[in-house]
Design a protein around this motif. Structure first.
Motif, mmCIF file in Angstrom:
data_model
loop_
_atom_site.group_PDB
_atom_site.id
_atom_site.type_symbol
_atom_site.label_atom_id
_atom_site.label_comp_id
_atom_site.label_asym_id
_atom_site.label_seq_id
_atom_site.Cartn_x
_atom_site.Cartn_y
_atom_site.Cartn_z
ATOM 1 N N ASP A 1 -0.607 38.165 -24.903
ATOM 2 C CA ASP A 1 -0.254 38.988 -26.204
ATOM 3 C C ASP A 1 0.949 39.091 -26.358
ATOM 4 O O ASP A 1 1.529 38.977 -27.504
ATOM 5 C CB ASP A 1 -0.987 40.331 -26.232
ATOM 6 C CG ASP A 1 -2.466 40.103 -26.222
ATOM 7 O OD1 ASP A 1 -3.156 39.073 -26.898
ATOM 8 O OD2 ASP A 1 -3.026 41.238 -26.109
ATOM 9 N N ASP A 2 1.862 39.455 -25.149
ATOM 10 C CA ASP A 2 3.385 39.587 -25.607
ATOM 11 C C ASP A 2 4.038 38.404 -25.375
ATOM 12 O O ASP A 2 3.888 37.381 -24.758
ATOM 13 C CB ASP A 2 3.627 40.455 -24.166
ATOM 14 C CG ASP A 2 3.116 41.925 -24.514
ATOM 15 O OD1 ASP A 2 3.022 42.186 -25.434
ATOM 16 O OD2 ASP A 2 2.739 42.496 -23.267
ATOM 17 N N ALA A 3 5.255 38.477 -25.941
ATOM 18 C CA ALA A 3 6.163 37.171 -25.838
ATOM 19 C C ALA A 3 6.842 37.054 -24.525
ATOM 20 O O ALA A 3 6.942 38.052 -23.959
ATOM 21 C CB ALA A 3 7.252 37.203 -26.956
ATOM 22 N N ARG A 4 6.911 35.757 -24.151
ATOM 23 C CA ARG A 4 7.388 35.540 -22.755
ATOM 24 C C ARG A 4 8.828 35.262 -22.799
ATOM 25 O O ARG A 4 9.474 34.657 -23.683
ATOM 26 C CB ARG A 4 6.863 34.308 -22.211
ATOM 27 C CG ARG A 4 5.201 34.230 -22.091
ATOM 28 C CD ARG A 4 4.844 34.983 -20.682
ATOM 29 N NE ARG A 4 3.474 35.003 -20.407
ATOM 30 C CZ ARG A 4 2.670 35.288 -19.398
ATOM 31 N NH1 ARG A 4 3.242 36.178 -18.637
ATOM 32 N NH2 ARG A 4 1.352 35.239 -19.398
ATOM 33 N N VAL A 5 9.779 35.624 -21.692
ATOM 34 C CA VAL A 5 11.009 35.450 -21.459
ATOM 35 C C VAL A 5 10.993 34.332 -20.365
ATOM 36 O O VAL A 5 10.434 34.330 -19.327
ATOM 37 C CB VAL A 5 11.560 36.694 -21.092
ATOM 38 C CG1 VAL A 5 12.985 36.258 -20.726
ATOM 39 C CG2 VAL A 5 11.684 37.708 -22.201
ATOM 40 N N GLY A 6 11.699 33.401 -20.942
ATOM 41 C CA GLY A 6 11.704 32.141 -19.825
ATOM 42 C C GLY A 6 12.483 32.300 -18.451
ATOM 43 O O GLY A 6 13.546 33.084 -18.633
ATOM 44 N N SER A 7 12.244 31.330 -17.499
ATOM 45 C CA SER A 7 12.925 31.593 -16.067
ATOM 46 C C SER A 7 13.821 30.377 -16.189
ATOM 47 O O SER A 7 13.314 29.023 -16.250
ATOM 48 C CB SER A 7 11.956 31.582 -15.041
ATOM 49 O OG SER A 7 11.029 32.661 -15.181
ATOM 50 N N LEU A 8 14.989 30.310 -15.927
ATOM 51 C CA LEU A 8 16.074 29.357 -15.779
ATOM 52 C C LEU A 8 16.376 28.797 -14.426
ATOM 53 O O LEU A 8 16.489 29.669 -13.407
ATOM 54 C CB LEU A 8 17.389 29.769 -16.437
ATOM 55 C CG LEU A 8 18.588 28.837 -16.518
ATOM 56 C CD1 LEU A 8 18.382 27.668 -17.565
ATOM 57 C CD2 LEU A 8 19.832 29.703 -16.801
ATOM 58 N N LEU A 9 16.091 27.378 -14.273
ATOM 59 C CA LEU A 9 16.225 26.751 -12.959
ATOM 60 C C LEU A 9 16.324 25.368 -13.304
ATOM 61 O O LEU A 9 15.761 24.685 -14.334
ATOM 62 C CB LEU A 9 14.894 27.072 -12.153
ATOM 63 C CG LEU A 9 14.830 26.254 -10.924
ATOM 64 C CD1 LEU A 9 15.898 27.173 -9.665
ATOM 65 C CD2 LEU A 9 13.460 26.410 -10.089
ATOM 66 N N ASN A 10 17.238 24.923 -12.570
ATOM 67 C CA ASN A 10 17.407 23.143 -12.379
ATOM 68 C C ASN A 10 17.773 22.768 -13.787
ATOM 69 O O ASN A 10 17.528 21.681 -14.232
ATOM 70 C CB ASN A 10 16.319 22.420 -11.855
ATOM 71 C CG ASN A 10 16.114 22.903 -10.369
ATOM 72 O OD1 ASN A 10 17.148 23.078 -9.748
ATOM 73 N ND2 ASN A 10 15.113 22.505 -9.735
ATOM 74 N N GLY A 11 18.431 23.538 -14.693
ATOM 75 C CA GLY A 11 19.074 23.159 -16.060
ATOM 76 C C GLY A 11 17.715 23.312 -17.078
ATOM 77 O O GLY A 11 17.895 22.529 -17.971
ATOM 78 N N ALA A 12 16.742 23.855 -16.740
ATOM 79 C CA ALA A 12 15.792 23.877 -17.498
ATOM 80 C C ALA A 12 15.138 25.433 -17.565
ATOM 81 O O ALA A 12 15.264 26.236 -16.917
ATOM 82 C CB ALA A 12 14.413 23.271 -17.126
ATOM 83 N N ILE A 13 14.576 25.834 -19.002
ATOM 84 C CA ILE A 13 14.093 26.968 -18.915
ATOM 85 C C ILE A 13 12.350 26.812 -18.951
ATOM 86 O O ILE A 13 11.887 25.996 -19.441
ATOM 87 C CB ILE A 13 14.125 27.424 -20.320
ATOM 88 C CG1 ILE A 13 15.790 27.682 -20.532
ATOM 89 C CG2 ILE A 13 13.764 29.050 -20.722
ATOM 90 C CD1 ILE A 13 16.216 28.218 -21.744
ATOM 91 N N HIS A 14 11.788 27.567 -17.913
ATOM 92 C CA HIS A 14 10.212 27.411 -17.887
ATOM 93 C C HIS A 14 9.536 28.566 -18.459
ATOM 94 O O HIS A 14 9.953 29.751 -18.210
ATOM 95 C CB HIS A 14 10.179 27.622 -16.518
ATOM 96 C CG HIS A 14 10.680 26.475 -15.652
ATOM 97 N ND1 HIS A 14 12.251 26.408 -15.588
ATOM 98 C CD2 HIS A 14 10.377 25.175 -15.134
ATOM 99 C CE1 HIS A 14 12.497 25.394 -14.949
ATOM 100 N NE2 HIS A 14 11.749 24.443 -14.627
ATOM 101 N N TRP A 15 8.465 28.398 -19.005
ATOM 102 C CA TRP A 15 7.318 29.503 -19.678
ATOM 103 C C TRP A 15 5.968 29.408 -19.142
ATOM 104 O O TRP A 15 5.554 28.031 -18.893
ATOM 105 C CB TRP A 15 7.451 29.821 -21.122
ATOM 106 C CG TRP A 15 8.754 29.646 -21.768
ATOM 107 C CD1 TRP A 15 9.427 31.019 -22.060
ATOM 108 C CD2 TRP A 15 9.780 28.819 -22.268
ATOM 109 N NE1 TRP A 15 10.428 30.800 -22.596
ATOM 110 C CE2 TRP A 15 10.929 29.394 -22.944
ATOM 111 C CE3 TRP A 15 9.774 27.587 -22.457
ATOM 112 C CZ2 TRP A 15 12.041 28.852 -23.541
ATOM 113 C CZ3 TRP A 15 10.726 26.848 -23.163
ATOM 114 C CH2 TRP A 15 11.939 27.470 -23.441
ATOM 115 N N LEU A 16 5.135 30.155 -19.163
ATOM 116 C CA LEU A 16 3.864 30.164 -19.026
ATOM 117 C C LEU A 16 3.380 30.085 -20.418
ATOM 118 O O LEU A 16 3.597 31.074 -21.375
ATOM 119 C CB LEU A 16 3.142 31.206 -18.331
ATOM 120 C CG LEU A 16 3.291 31.349 -16.848
ATOM 121 C CD1 LEU A 16 2.890 32.843 -16.419
ATOM 122 C CD2 LEU A 16 2.611 30.199 -16.171
#
Length: 373
Positions: free
Chosen positions: A210-225
């Motif tokens: 339900d809530d907006a996700r904040v991305g995780s930064l690693l290896n020059g990329a942003i990751h989200w579920l």
């Protein structure tokens, strides 16, 4: 008369001995913490010029011994944040330093949310504006929200750095709840000061919770579920900041948890996933980036010893301890074996994230940073 000449010669010799070669001075300053360097800008004009030289700031950030990781606390109604060293014992958190937020409008305080952290800067969402802010120096810039945002629901936020263009990027994806499932992805470039929608790319993702996700930064990329609505499956999507393209990373084979109680983070330089279960928090680590078979359930933390029986990790310390929150206002620290080390029931605020102290400025920024408090 002879004594006066001797005294003058002695003073002259002493002054010469106090002279330090510029290269040696630079090497010493590069190894000092940011807080000290900001104070040293008052020593002389040459020190001021050196300390805020972009090349010096970059070299200082890249030198591992000078890095200090800190936690910042953002209270919902306060005009200032608080900052602590992530490696100090939890009982020392009562001495957290105040960090000014006086660049925000008073009506923004109740709405301010942390939406990302990247090499010394934080991204703040403040109702009608975004701010990129360096808590160590006070350098900040206001960004107008995307022109698409009033009509769309933004479900993922990200903040990162593209070294190929020396540019900080704000990334977000949104969709119109009243229309079809078309998702729009946009990027804001701090160098060009413009929003740009990524055209022609199919982005079949929506909320995994339900809530907006904040991305995780690693290896020059942003990751989200996210939820891939084409395939009806939950996945990790990685957005490459240089290539401006997305790729998918499958979840661990033994991961079956509710997406409302899990999140991505970075543990010791590895992509990691935590999930809250019955009296435990399980932590998976991808030991080889983008290699699915390298997913390992590395740590299982028992939460039975803390009052809320809830633990969400935030960061790891230099010695491998894991620091997180108990779901309310408490701090918790476990070691790398999942054993409870410390518990403190005062986290100073409702939002917490980690950042790395830096002297770095933003593209096109010319004014001198504010004093460090």
């Amino acid at each position: 008369m002879k004594r006066d000449r001797y005294t003058r010669r002695s003073r002259s010799k002493k002054n010469k001995n106090l002279h330090m070669p510029q290269e040696l001075l630079i090497q010493i300053l590069l190894r000092l913490p940011v807080k000290s360097l900001v104070r040293f800008k008052c020593v002389s004009k040459s020190w001021l010029s050196l300390i805020y030289d972009p090349h010096f700031a970059r070299s200082h950030f890249e030198l591992a011994p000078a890095r200090t990781h800190r936690l910042v606390f953002l209270a919902a109604s306060a005009s200032e944040a608080r900052s602590i060293d992530s490696d100090v014992p939890l009982y020392n958190h009562s001495s957290a330093a105040a960090v000014k937020l006086d660049f925000l409008l008073p009506q923004s305080y109740p709405h301010a949310e942390i939406k990302g952290s990247c090499i010394g800067f934080l991204l703040l969402d403040c109702y009608t504006n975004l701010y990129v802010w360096n808590p160590s120096t006070g350098v900040h810039r206001r960004i107008s929200c995307s022109p698409m945002e009033p009509n769309n629901f933004t479900f993922i936020h990200g903040f990162g750095y593209d070294p190929s263009t020396d540019d900080y990027l704000v990334v977000q994806a949104s969709y119109d709840p009243g229309a079809d499932l078309t998702t729009h992805m946009e990027i804001f470039s701090l160098r060009t000061n413009t929003w740009k929608q990524i055209e022609g790319a199919h982005f079949p993702y929506m909320n995994s919770c339900d809530d907006a996700r904040v991305g995780s930064l690693l290896n020059g990329a942003i990751h989200w579920l996210v939820w891939n609505y084409d395939l009806s499956v939950n996945v990790i999507v990685a957005f490459d900041l240089t290539e401006r393209s997305c790729s998918e990373i499958p979840l661990p084979d033994d991961f079956f948890d509710d997406f409302e109680s899990c999140e991505l983070w970075v543990l010791g330089g590895f992509l990691s996933l935590w999930a809250i279960g019955e009296g435990t928090t399980d932590i998976w680590v991808m030991e080889e980036y983008k290699v699915h078979s390298s997913w390992t359930k590395a740590i299982t933390v028992s939460t039975n010893d803390i009052p809320t029986q809830y633990f969400s990790p935030i960061c790891s310390t230099k010695n491998g301890d894991i620091v997180g929150l108990d779901g309310t206002k408490g701090f918790v620290k476990y070691n790398d074996k999942g054993l409870l080390q410390e518990y403190c029931n005062d986290s100073h605020g409702c939002q917490v994230t980690m950042y790395t102290e830096s002297l770095l400025s933003l593209p096109g920024h010319t004014e001198q940073p504010e004093e460090y408090d």
